[in-house]
Design a protein around this motif. Structure first.
Motif, PDB file in Angstrom:
ATOM      1  N   ILE A  22       0.844  -1.208   0.000  1.00  0.00           N
ATOM      2  CA  ILE A  22       0.000   0.000   0.000  1.00  0.00           C
ATOM      3  C   ILE A  22       0.872   1.247   0.000  1.00  0.00           C
ATOM      4  CG2 ILE A  22      -1.663   1.340   1.357  1.00  0.00           C
ATOM      5  CD1 ILE A  22      -2.872  -1.383   2.258  1.00  0.00           C
ATOM      6  N   SER A  23       1.948   1.223   0.773  1.00  0.00           N
ATOM      7  CA  SER A  23       2.868   2.354   0.825  1.00  0.00           C
ATOM      8  C   SER A  23       3.462   2.621  -0.558  1.00  0.00           C
ATOM      9  CB  SER A  23       3.979   2.077   1.839  1.00  0.00           C
ATOM     10  OG  SER A  23       4.866   3.152   1.919  1.00  0.00           O
ATOM     11  N   TYR A  24       3.817   1.563  -1.259  1.00  0.00           N
ATOM     12  CA  TYR A  24       4.365   1.707  -2.618  1.00  0.00           C
ATOM     13  C   TYR A  24       3.318   2.301  -3.560  1.00  0.00           C
ATOM     14  CZ  TYR A  24       6.258   0.511  -7.183  1.00  0.00           C
ATOM     15  OH  TYR A  24       6.697   0.577  -8.472  1.00  0.00           O
ATOM     16  N   GLN A  25       2.076   1.850  -3.436  1.00  0.00           N
ATOM     17  CA  GLN A  25       1.004   2.404  -4.273  1.00  0.00           C
ATOM     18  C   GLN A  25       0.812   3.888  -3.982  1.00  0.00           C
ATOM     19  OE1 GLN A  25      -2.275  -0.101  -3.206  1.00  0.00           O
ATOM     20  NE2 GLN A  25      -1.598  -1.804  -4.482  1.00  0.00           N
ATOM     21  N   ASN A  26       0.913   4.289  -2.724  1.00  0.00           N
ATOM     22  CA  ASN A  26       0.795   5.707  -2.360  1.00  0.00           C
ATOM     23  C   ASN A  26       1.906   6.539  -2.990  1.00  0.00           C
ATOM     24  OD1 ASN A  26      -1.560   5.662  -0.786  1.00  0.00           O
ATOM     25  ND2 ASN A  26      -0.441   5.088   1.045  1.00  0.00           N
ATOM     26  N   MET A  27       3.112   5.992  -3.054  1.00  0.00           N
ATOM     27  CA  MET A  27       4.234   6.730  -3.636  1.00  0.00           C
ATOM     28  C   MET A  27       4.034   6.981  -5.125  1.00  0.00           C
ATOM     29  SD  MET A  27       7.722   5.364  -1.786  1.00  0.00           S
ATOM     30  CE  MET A  27       7.453   3.631  -2.077  1.00  0.00           C
ATOM     31  N   LYS A  28       3.305   6.094  -5.791  1.00  0.00           N
ATOM     32  CA  LYS A  28       3.090   6.221  -7.231  1.00  0.00           C
ATOM     33  C   LYS A  28       1.950   7.176  -7.576  1.00  0.00           C
ATOM     34  CE  LYS A  28       2.553   2.284  -9.156  1.00  0.00           C
ATOM     35  NZ  LYS A  28       2.397   0.949  -9.705  1.00  0.00           N
ATOM     36  N   LYS A  29       1.181   7.604  -6.582  1.00  0.00           N
ATOM     37  CA  LYS A  29       0.030   8.462  -6.826  1.00  0.00           C
ATOM     38  C   LYS A  29       0.451   9.877  -7.177  1.00  0.00           C
ATOM     39  CE  LYS A  29      -3.288   6.014  -4.058  1.00  0.00           C
ATOM     40  NZ  LYS A  29      -4.349   6.139  -3.095  1.00  0.00           N
ATOM     41  N   ASP A  30      -0.399  10.521  -7.947  1.00  0.00           N
ATOM     42  CA  ASP A  30      -0.187  11.929  -8.257  1.00  0.00           C
ATOM     43  C   ASP A  30      -0.570  12.768  -7.039  1.00  0.00           C
ATOM     44  OD1 ASP A  30       0.627  11.439 -10.881  1.00  0.00           O
ATOM     45  OD2 ASP A  30      -1.443  11.432 -11.618  1.00  0.00           O
ATOM     46  N   GLU A  31      -0.019  13.972  -6.981  1.00  0.00           N
ATOM     47  CA  GLU A  31      -0.329  14.880  -5.879  1.00  0.00           C
ATOM     48  C   GLU A  31      -1.832  15.154  -5.859  1.00  0.00           C
ATOM     49  OE1 GLU A  31       0.734  19.385  -4.489  1.00  0.00           O
ATOM     50  OE2 GLU A  31       2.252  18.260  -5.591  1.00  0.00           O
ATOM     51  N   GLY A  32      -2.412  15.118  -4.689  1.00  0.00           N
ATOM     52  CA  GLY A  32      -3.838  15.376  -4.549  1.00  0.00           C
ATOM     53  C   GLY A  32      -4.691  14.118  -4.527  1.00  0.00           C
ATOM     54  N   GLU A  33      -4.143  12.992  -4.975  1.00  0.00           N
ATOM     55  CA  GLU A  33      -4.906  11.741  -4.917  1.00  0.00           C
ATOM     56  C   GLU A  33      -5.004  11.280  -3.471  1.00  0.00           C
ATOM     57  OE1 GLU A  33      -4.543   8.490  -7.837  1.00  0.00           O
ATOM     58  OE2 GLU A  33      -2.921   9.687  -8.675  1.00  0.00           O
ATOM     59  N   ALA A  34      -6.068  10.580  -3.168  1.00  0.00           N
ATOM     60  CA  ALA A  34      -6.330  10.136  -1.795  1.00  0.00           C
ATOM     61  C   ALA A  34      -5.229   9.196  -1.299  1.00  0.00           C
ATOM     62  CB  ALA A  34      -7.678   9.446  -1.715  1.00  0.00           C
ATOM     63  N   PHE A  35      -4.847   9.392  -0.047  1.00  0.00           N
ATOM     64  CA  PHE A  35      -3.864   8.551   0.633  1.00  0.00           C
ATOM     65  C   PHE A  35      -4.573   7.310   1.160  1.00  0.00           C
ATOM     66  CE2 PHE A  35      -1.855   7.203   4.594  1.00  0.00           C
ATOM     67  CZ  PHE A  35      -0.521   7.107   4.215  1.00  0.00           C
ATOM     68  N   ASN A  36      -3.982   6.155   0.972  1.00  0.00           N
ATOM     69  CA  ASN A  36      -4.512   4.915   1.533  1.00  0.00           C
ATOM     70  C   ASN A  36      -3.605   4.473   2.666  1.00  0.00           C
ATOM     71  OD1 ASN A  36      -6.687   4.604  -0.301  1.00  0.00           O
ATOM     72  ND2 ASN A  36      -5.251   3.886  -1.830  1.00  0.00           N
ATOM     73  N   SER A  37      -4.181   4.263   3.825  1.00  0.00           N
ATOM     74  CA  SER A  37      -3.400   3.855   4.973  1.00  0.00           C
ATOM     75  C   SER A  37      -2.829   2.459   4.767  1.00  0.00           C
ATOM     76  CB  SER A  37      -4.267   3.862   6.231  1.00  0.00           C
ATOM     77  OG  SER A  37      -3.536   3.327   7.317  1.00  0.00           O
ATOM     78  N   SER A  38      -1.588   2.291   5.182  1.00  0.00           N
ATOM     79  CA  SER A  38      -0.956   0.972   5.137  1.00  0.00           C
ATOM     80  C   SER A  38      -1.506   0.061   6.231  1.00  0.00           C
ATOM     81  CB  SER A  38       0.561   1.114   5.305  1.00  0.00           C
ATOM     82  OG  SER A  38       1.101   1.846   4.236  1.00  0.00           O
TER      83      SER A  38
END
Length: 147
Positions: A22-38
């Motif tokens: 999940i942390s890796y998926q968060n790093m790939k997100k564009d700025e402003g996209e929702a954060f997913n908790s690990s």
């Protein structure tokens, strides 16, 4: 360790593996996209606790202010605890760290980021309640309509 060697995650629990993914998926997100908790279940529990403060008694506003400051200090120090890479060059990182150290740092970064994001939400809820109290907003009161 070299760049061609795959990381060995065999010592991790399924929860830890999911947290890193999940942390890796968060790093790939564009700025402003929702954060997913690990750690989504822990995050949900903390969010439920935070939302209980919407009805916190106005008489205890000083406690809310102290809680807000404690959450701010906690986030500050959690961010300082996050492991810093020895270099921005991935080849240098893998040459200086063992597999276990790399995996451990990935897990710690995912934990710190999730906690900071969750505690920031908690802090915002506390701040909203403080603002409501200071501005005299009462829940469930009809303040009239604007014509």
């Amino acid at each position: 360790m070299d760049m061609n060697q795959k990381l060995d995650y065999s010592k991790l629990t399924p929860i830890e593996l999911k947290a890193i993914a999940i942390s890796y998926q968060n790093m790939k997100k564009d700025e402003g996209e929702a954060f997913n908790s690990s750690f989504p279940y822990m995050t949900s529990a903390i969010e439920v606790l935070a939302e209980q403060l919407f009805d916190y008694p106005a008489d205890n506003i000083e406690e809310l202010k102290t809680l807000h400051d404690e959450l701010l200090a906690t986030n500050k120090h959690l961010l300082q605890l996050a492991p810093v890479p020895p270099s921005l060059n991935p080849e240098k990182i893998v040459s200086e760290l063992t597999n276990d150290e790399i995996v451990d740092r990935l897990l710690k970064i995912s934990l710190v980021n999730s906690l900071v994001e969750t505690l920031s939400y908690f802090q915002n809820i506390v701040l909203m309640r403080i603002s409501d109290i200071e501005n005299g907003v009462l829940k469930g009161v009809n303040n009239g309509s604007i014509n």
